[in-house]
Design an enzyme around this catalytic site. Structure first.
Site, mmCIF file in Angstrom:
data_model
loop_
_atom_site.group_PDB
_atom_site.id
_atom_site.type_symbol
_atom_site.label_atom_id
_atom_site.label_comp_id
_atom_site.label_asym_id
_atom_site.label_seq_id
_atom_site.Cartn_x
_atom_site.Cartn_y
_atom_site.Cartn_z
ATOM 1 N N ARG A 126 0.100 6.684 9.720
ATOM 2 C CA ARG A 126 -0.796 6.428 8.589
ATOM 3 C C ARG A 126 -1.045 7.736 7.823
ATOM 4 O O ARG A 126 -1.057 7.771 6.598
ATOM 5 C CB ARG A 126 -2.132 5.851 9.079
ATOM 6 C CG ARG A 126 -2.061 4.436 9.650
ATOM 7 C CD ARG A 126 -1.802 3.407 8.579
ATOM 8 N NE ARG A 126 -2.827 3.427 7.545
ATOM 9 C CZ ARG A 126 -4.003 2.799 7.609
ATOM 10 N NH1 ARG A 126 -4.299 2.066 8.674
ATOM 11 N NH2 ARG A 126 -4.861 2.858 6.606
ATOM 12 N N GLN B 108 -0.877 0.147 5.313
ATOM 13 C CA GLN B 108 -0.510 -0.101 6.713
ATOM 14 C C GLN B 108 0.951 -0.540 6.801
ATOM 15 O O GLN B 108 1.705 -0.088 7.654
ATOM 16 C CB GLN B 108 -1.427 -1.183 7.298
ATOM 17 C CG GLN B 108 -1.102 -1.535 8.742
ATOM 18 C CD GLN B 108 -1.442 -0.407 9.701
ATOM 19 O OE1 GLN B 108 -2.559 0.072 9.724
ATOM 20 N NE2 GLN B 108 -0.464 0.030 10.492
ATOM 21 N N ASP C 237 -1.855 -9.343 14.860
ATOM 22 C CA ASP C 237 -3.060 -8.670 14.354
ATOM 23 C C ASP C 237 -4.256 -9.368 14.991
ATOM 24 O O ASP C 237 -4.106 -10.461 15.569
ATOM 25 C CB ASP C 237 -3.099 -8.799 12.812
ATOM 26 C CG ASP C 237 -4.289 -8.075 12.181
ATOM 27 O OD1 ASP C 237 -4.821 -7.132 12.801
ATOM 28 O OD2 ASP C 237 -4.696 -8.461 11.069
ATOM 29 N N HIS D 213 -2.938 -5.356 3.032
ATOM 30 C CA HIS D 213 -3.150 -4.033 3.647
ATOM 31 C C HIS D 213 -1.864 -3.217 3.436
ATOM 32 O O HIS D 213 -1.146 -2.913 4.391
ATOM 33 C CB HIS D 213 -3.478 -4.204 5.134
ATOM 34 C CG HIS D 213 -4.101 -2.998 5.763
ATOM 35 N ND1 HIS D 213 -4.382 -1.841 5.058
ATOM 36 C CD2 HIS D 213 -4.502 -2.760 7.046
ATOM 37 C CE1 HIS D 213 -4.928 -0.957 5.888
ATOM 38 N NE2 HIS D 213 -5.007 -1.486 7.083
#
Ligand code: CP
Ligand code: NVA
Length: 305
Positions: free
Chosen positions: A290, A132, A222, A129
């Site tokens: 983001r 991110q 996470d 990812h």
């Protein structure tokens, strides 16, 4: 032409250039000054999995840069009915200026990129990812934690792998604790260890979450159940016992440590309600970043073709 498939596609200096751009564009955006760096450009956004942040930040980001985002769900594309990725790539990349994809196997995005005429950005695969993590790094810089020791406890998943890439490129210390059977992918670990030799990053692995968080500057985790793993919930919740970031766990970190979470967060599983709310400001700064980081990435990729 460059693709943004994993952080290891770039040097440290290139990633820092993207963050510089992101910070400049963020400051402009804060004063409602929208510079059309990508005027009339279209970003195709292919989603094979759900998303809140990735979709909203890319779609808003490209619009604020003077272009437009095209939301393409695999449920609606012929891709979802069996049209090959390589054909989808050859069609879409003749019509749009950049593509973002969120998919399952990392090999699928690699295949798309091989056949694409335009830059491809990874908006999450089962393995990585990267948008991110570049965002998380920008957030660490803003909080004065770029030289930090980071402790990641939880699943050895796409987030853990991207933390490994980030640390081994930037040269900071990363400690990862995962339950037995949920370790990071061996090939990715070996790649990170190789890169760490160059950057001086210190990487360590274990299955004791308390040891991993002892004296760190940044605590992160996470979800235990990534998209596509819903049927494994019961088994994973049992395996991850002792990995909840609560007040007691957070107290192991430095007094001024911050807590990062890519979101969505599942209270009572990987993070307690109390820790989540205590660090809500940084977590939502991270989420907002983001938007800014990905503008930096898109503008950088556009200027390197
Ligand atoms: N962190 C993240 O990528 O969020 P979404 O799944 O909502 O896009
Ligand atoms: N590991 C999670 C990250 C979500 C942003 C998943 O892949 O579902």
């Amino acid at each position: 032409m460059r693709h943004f498939l994993t952080l290891s596609d770039f040097t440290r200096d290139e990633l820092l250039e993207m963050i510089d751009l992101a910070q400049k564009i963020k400051a402009q955006t804060k004063t409602r000054h929208f510079v059309p760096y990508l005027e009339r450009q279209t970003l195709g956004m292919i989603f094979e999995k759900s998303s809140t942040r990735t979709r909203v930040s890319f779609e808003t980001g490209i619009y604020q840069l003077g272009g437009m985002g095209l939301f393409l769900s695999s449920n609606d594309l012929q891709l979802g009915r069996g049209e090959p990725m390589r054909d989808t790539a050859r069609v879409i990349s003749r019509m749009v200026d950049m593509v973002m994809i969120r998919t399952f196997e990392h090999s699928k995005i690699e295949e798309f990129a091989r056949y694409s005429r335009v830059p491809v950005i990874n908006g999450l695969t089962n393995s990585f990812h990267p948008v991110q993590l570049l965002t998380d790094y920008m957030t660490m810089v803003e909080y004065g934690k770029s030289e930090a020791i980071v402790g990641y406890i939880g699943d050895g998943n796409n987030m853990a792998h991207s933390w490994l890439m980030l640390a081994s490129i930037m040269g900071f210390e990363l400690r990862i604790a995962t339950p037995k059977g949920y370790e990071c992918n061996e090939t990715i670990v070996a790649q990170a260890q190789e890169m760490a030799k160059q950057s001086g990053a210190k990487l360590s692995f274990g299955d004791d979450p308390k040891e991993a968080l002892d004296g760190v500057d940044v605590v992160t985790t996470d979800t235990w159940i990534s998209m596509g793993q819903e049927s494994e919930k019961e088994t994973k919740v049992k395996a991850f016992e002792g990995y909840l970031v609560d007040d007691e766990m957070m107290a192991l970190a430095k007094e001024d440590a911050i807590f990062l979470h890519c979101l969505p967060a599942y209270r009572g599983y990987e993070v307690s309600e109390s820790i989540f709310e205590k660090y809500a400001d940084v977590i939502f700064d991270e989420a907002e970043n983001r938007l800014h980081t990905q503008k930096g990435i898109m503008v950088w990729l556009d200027s390197h073709r």
